[in-house]
Write a protein that holds these residues in place. Structure first.
Motif, short mmCIF file in Angstrom:
data_model
loop_
_atom_site.label_atom_id
_atom_site.label_comp_id
_atom_site.label_asym_id
_atom_site.label_seq_id
_atom_site.Cartn_x
_atom_site.Cartn_y
_atom_site.Cartn_z
N GLY A 181 -37.62 40.10 -47.27
CA GLY A 181 -38.96 40.53 -47.66
C GLY A 181 -39.87 39.33 -47.87
N ARG A 182 -41.08 39.62 -48.22
CA ARG A 182 -42.06 38.57 -48.46
C ARG A 182 -41.91 38.03 -49.88
N ILE A 183 -42.59 36.92 -50.14
CA ILE A 183 -42.63 36.37 -51.49
C ILE A 183 -43.39 37.34 -52.38
N GLN A 184 -42.83 37.65 -53.52
CA GLN A 184 -43.41 38.66 -54.41
C GLN A 184 -44.69 38.14 -55.07
N ASP A 217 -34.35 31.55 -62.93
CA ASP A 217 -35.82 31.55 -62.87
C ASP A 217 -36.23 31.32 -61.42
N ASP A 218 -36.86 32.32 -60.82
CA ASP A 218 -37.23 32.25 -59.41
C ASP A 218 -38.72 32.52 -59.25
N PRO A 219 -39.54 31.50 -58.90
CA PRO A 219 -40.98 31.74 -58.71
C PRO A 219 -41.29 32.69 -57.56
N SER A 220 -40.40 32.78 -56.56
CA SER A 220 -40.66 33.68 -55.43
C SER A 220 -40.44 35.14 -55.79
N GLY A 221 -39.73 35.42 -56.88
CA GLY A 221 -39.48 36.79 -57.30
C GLY A 221 -38.42 37.51 -56.49
N ASN A 222 -37.62 36.78 -55.68
CA ASN A 222 -36.65 37.41 -54.80
C ASN A 222 -35.20 37.27 -55.27
#
Length: 423
Positions: free
Chosen positions: A94-97, A197-202
């Motif tokens: 998927g795309r970056i959240q 902790d993931d800045p991309s939200g994936n």
């Protein structure tokens, strides 16, 4: 302490190469299918690829699947039958959240070590109890478990231990002690905290009680910072910071000009002043070093008011002459006792005292070129001289103080009215 080396033995990845071997495509139907042992139609796609360890051909298998209560992912696995090297990675399909995500898991039981974990490249893993951190982009993405994350960290730390023991034995001993602490976490002798902790939200941590709430897992969504946007490639560069506006109230600005008397080069000083209980004005003063001529002028610092103003001042005490007075360019002045009226735009704008205004009026009258010389009208000259004498008499009587301290004081009762009209 951080584990920042490669966690798999051998080179970091495999590169796909063209091959005549047929590739088996996934079964027809939905492209991303949930992982299920009963789904016999779900088969990985096999692609012959180049092994970066022995540079011979191996096999890469791609599986497009969907994790329940999460999203679609791509699992890739490479294995080489010649040298035995293998590598497994995971990528988000998927795309970056829109927002980053932070998973905080409190591991209390051995069952928590079996939770599925999706860790992307951009995720940072921390264990606060050991002051341990795996920085972002130091490992490839992986579909694993909590125990698998710890095992990968142990493998990464053990990978370069032989070299450290040969060169830096003290550091190697400290890392050995830390590896023992990591391995003890697998036994869950005491609770510990795992933070992803993931800045991309994936990234993802499994909730075995889904769709019910998991008391041991806290999920926090947050807005990314500019640094995190740049790290993910979403923003090429940070926006330029706007320069702070200068406070001109405490600055005296200077610019070059010419003296209005001798036309010699001079400097004009300008300052923005806030008059108490009134408004902002701009004071401009010019001092000519060539001829000694000095002028000052006041400009309004605000907009034109919707209504005009008339100010009537009755002078009964010498101290009244020291009152501050702001005269704009459109102001007219009238003194009935002296039968005097000054029209608009004469003398320009001024910020002075009442005595200073009368002094400027006298200089304007006495220096008028049409009242001087043999060609002047005798009748007008007499009237102007009489008016000048009245002004001088007022100053000598002390009704008007000089511009500054030490002014004479007149104890005789006199009255003077001054009319100021702003248009």
């Amino acid at each position: 302490m951080a584990a920042d080396g490669a966690v798999e033995p051998g080179p970091p990845a495999a590169v796909a190469a063209p091959s005549s071997a047929p590739a088996r495509a996934p079964a027809s139907g939905r492209l991303f299918r949930p992982i299920s042992a009963e789904d016999e139609e779900q088969q990985p796609t096999e692609i012959e690829s180049l092994c970066m360890n022995c540079f011979r051909n191996g096999m890469t298998r791609l599986l497009l699947t969907k994790i329940p209560f999460f999203r679609e992912i791509i699992v890739s696995s490479f294995s080489c039958e010649h040298c035995g090297w293998d590598n497994t990675e995971i990528q988000s399909a998927g795309r970056i959240q829109d927002q980053g995500v932070r998973y905080t898991l409190t591991v209390r039981t051995p069952e928590d070590m079996n939770r599925e974990v999706v860790k992307t490249d951009s995720a940072t893993t921390r264990i606060p109890e050991l002051d341990f951190e795996i920085p972002a982009f130091s490992q490839k993405g992986a579909l694993t478990t909590v125990e698998g994350l710890i095992s990968r960290a142990v493998s990464g730390l053990e990978q370069d231990q032989p070299t450290r023991r040969a060169n830096e034995d003290a550091i190697a001993e400290r890392i050995d002690e830390f590896i023992v602490k990591l391995k003890e976490l697998k036994q869950v002798a005491s609770p510990f905290t795992l933070i992803i902790d993931d800045p991309s939200g994936n990234s993802f941590v499994e909730n075995p009680h889904a769709p019910r709430k998991d008391d041991a897992l806290v999920i926090t969504h947050y807005n990314r910072t500019l640094q995190q946007e740049e790290m993910l490639g979403l923003q090429a560069e940070a926006p330029e910071e706007k320069p702070e506006e200068e406070d001109l109230r405490n600055e005296v600005l200077q610019f070059n000009t010419n003296c209005p008397e001798c036309n010699a080069p001079a400097q004009t000083n300008m300052k923005l002043v806030q008059i108490p209980h009134f408004k902002e004005v701009i004071i401009m003063a010019t001092n000519c070093e060539n001829c000694g001529h000095r002028t000052n002028e006041v400009k309004s610092g605000g907009a034109v008011e919707p209504l005009g103003t008339r100010i009537t001042l009755h002078i009964t005490d010498p101290s009244d002459m020291t009152r501050d007075l702001l005269k704009s360019e459109t102001c007219s002045v009238e003194i009935p006792e002296l039968e005097f009226e000054l029209g608009m735009a004469v003398l320009g704008g001024k910020f002075t005292t009442l005595e200073g205004l009368l002094k400027d009026i006298r200089e304007l009258v006495t220096k008028n070129p049409f009242t001087l010389g043999d060609s002047s009208n005798p009748g007008h000259t007499e009237k102007l001289q009489e008016f000048s004498q009245k002004l001088d008499q007022v100053r000598r009587l002390g009704l008007v103080s000089t511009c500054g301290p030490g002014a004479p004081v007149n104890r005789r009762p006199h009255s003077l009215s001054c009319y100021l009209l702003n248009i």
